[in-house]
Design an enzyme around this catalytic site. Structure first.
Site, short mmCIF file in Angstrom:
data_model
loop_
_atom_site.label_atom_id
_atom_site.label_comp_id
_atom_site.label_asym_id
_atom_site.label_seq_id
_atom_site.Cartn_x
_atom_site.Cartn_y
_atom_site.Cartn_z
N SER A 12 -75.28 47.91 -36.77
CA SER A 12 -74.40 48.33 -37.55
C SER A 12 -73.64 47.79 -38.73
CB SER A 12 -73.25 48.56 -36.19
OG SER A 12 -72.77 49.81 -36.42
N LYS A 72 -50.11 64.40 -34.74
CA LYS A 72 -49.85 63.03 -35.02
C LYS A 72 -49.89 62.24 -33.67
CE LYS A 72 -47.78 59.82 -37.28
NZ LYS A 72 -48.56 59.08 -38.43
#
Length: 347
Positions: free
Chosen positions: A163, A215
Site C-alpha cells: 500500500s 459534521k
C-alpha cells in the site's frame, strides 16, 4: 575526632557538589523546555511532517560499507519500517537509529541539498499508513532524482512493502523484492468502529453539538447513515485514482493495466515481477550489484546519523516525553487515533 571531622567535611563537600550539579542540570532543562516551547509556538501553524529549515544540517554522514575510493559513487542508505505515520516514537535517550517515515522523509530532503550524495538505497518494510506521508515520501524521491543529473533511487523490499510502502517505492528507478517479500495492496481504506447498538443497550447517550448534519459523520455512538457513507466514498475514490496514476507513471504501465491489479490484493515477489510491479528479485548481494549498475561503477554506502549534542539528547529523551508527552499522547489516543482517516495501508 580529627579524622571524623575530615570525613564529615569531605562528605559535606561531595553533597554540596552533587546539589550544585543537580541545580545546574535542572536549570539547563528549564531553559531547554523554554526554547522548545518557543519553537513549538512558531511551528504550530506548519504541517507536522514539514521539513524545518535547520533539518538539512541536523545529520552527519557516516560510512557503512564500500571501498571508499574517490571515484566511487556515494549512496545514502535509508530504512523505512513500521506503520507510516507523521509521528516519531522517541527512544529514551535518542541512541537508537530511527526508521520511522518522518525521519526517512527528513533524510531524503536533506540528501537533495547534499551534493556529495549520488543515489539513495531505500530499504522499505512497511504495511503502509497515512496517505499524506506516503505522498510526501514519493514526492521527495522524485525531487531527489530530478535535483541533479545522474542521481538515482533504488528500493529493496523487506517482508512487506504494501500500500503506502509501494506508493513510496513507485517513485524509484529500480525496485527489487526479496524472494519472500509481499507487496501490492494498491488501494485506499477508511475505517472506524460503531458501538451505537451497544451504547443503547447499556444506557449510554451521546450529546454532540454540530454546525451541520454532516459534521457528525461516523459518530461511533450513533447509527451509520447511508448518505454519510456515500459522501465519504468520493474522497476515497479520488485518492484511489491518484494511487493508480502514481503507480502507472512510476512503473511505465497503462492505467487500465494497473487498475486491474489495484483491488487491494497482495502479491508475492514472483507475481509482482510477472506483473511488472518490481524489476527484480534478490537478496543483499544482488541488491548491491544492482546499485553498482545504477551508479555505473563502484559505490560507497553511507548513512545519516543525527548529530547528538547535550541539547539534542535532552530533546529526544524521556524527560521531554514525560514533560509534554503524556498529555499529548493521551489526547491523541482519545481523539486522533480513533478518528476515521483515509490510509494507503494493508488491513
Amino acid at each position: 575526632m580529627e579524622t571524623n571531622t575530615k570525613i564529615g567535611c569531605m562528605a559535606g563537600c561531595l553533597v554540596s557538589v552533587g546539589v550544585f550539579i543537580g541545580v545546574v542540570f535542572l536549570f539547563s532543562l528549564i531553559i531547554a523546555v523554554a526554547f522548545r516551547g518557543c519553537a513549538e509556538m512558531q511551528a504550530d501553524s506548519q504541517d507536522a511532517i514539514a521539513l524545518a529549515p535547520q533539518d538539512a544540517n541536523q545529520f552527519k554522514k557516516v560510512w557503512l560499507s564500500g571501498d571508499g575510493e574517490e571515484d566511487a559513487a556515494h549512496v545514502l542508505k535509508i530504512r523505512i519500517s513500521g506503520v507510516m505515520s507523521s509521528k516519531i516514537d522517541r527512544p529514551v535517550f535518542g541512541t537508537i537509529d530511527d526508521t520511522s517515515a518522518p525521519t526517512a522523509l527528513r533524510k531524503i530532503k536533506a540528501a537533495i541539498d547534499d551534493e556529495s550524495i549520488d543515489g539513495l538505497y531505500l530499504e522499505i518494510d512497511t504495511p503502509g499508513g497515512g496517505v499524506t506521508m506516503a505522498d510526501e515520501l514519493h514526492d521527495a524521491i522524485l525531487r531527489f532524482r530530478q535535483s541533479h543529473e545522474g542521481r538515482f533511487v533504488f528500493v529493496h523490499m523487506g517482508d512487506l512493502c504494501c500500500s503506502g510502502g509501494y506508493y513510496t517505492a513507485a517513485g524509484a528507478d529500480w525496485i527489487m523484492a526479496r524472494p519472500t517479500s509481499l507487496t501490492g495492496s494498491i488501494g485506499v481504506i477508511m475505517s472506524t468502529f460503531n458501538i451505537a447498538e451497544l451504547a443503547r443497550k447499556i444506557g449510554v447517550t451521546d450529546v454532540t453539538i454540530a454546525s451541520g448534519e454532516n459534521k457528525d459523520m461516523l459518530n461511533p455512538l450513533k447509527p451509520v447513515k447511508p448518505e454519510h457513507i456515500k459522501i465519504l466514498e468520493e474522497p476515497v475514490k479520488q485518492l484511489y485514482e491518484r494511487f493508480v496514476r502514481i503507480v502507472a507513471e512510476g512503473r511505465n504501465l497503462p492505467v487500465e493495466v494497473v487498475r486491474q491489479l489495484a483491488d487491494g490484493r497482495v502479491f508475492t515477489a514472483d507475481d509482482a515481477l510477472k506483473h511488472k510491479l518490481v524489476d527484480s528479485i534478490g537478496h543483499e548481494d544482488e541488491a548491491l550489484e544492482q546499485v553498482k549498475k545504477l551508479a555505473d561503477g563502484d559505490v560507497c554506502i553511507y548513512g545519516y546519523r543525527k548529530k547528538n549534542g547535550f541539547m539534542s539528547i535532552l530533546e529526544n529523551s524521556l524527560l521531554f516525553e514525560s514533560s509534554d508527552g503524556l498529555i499529548k499522547k493521551t489526547r491523541a489516543a482519545l481523539i486522533e487515533e480513533d478518528a476515521p482517516r483515509a490510509e494507503y495501508r494493508l488491513r
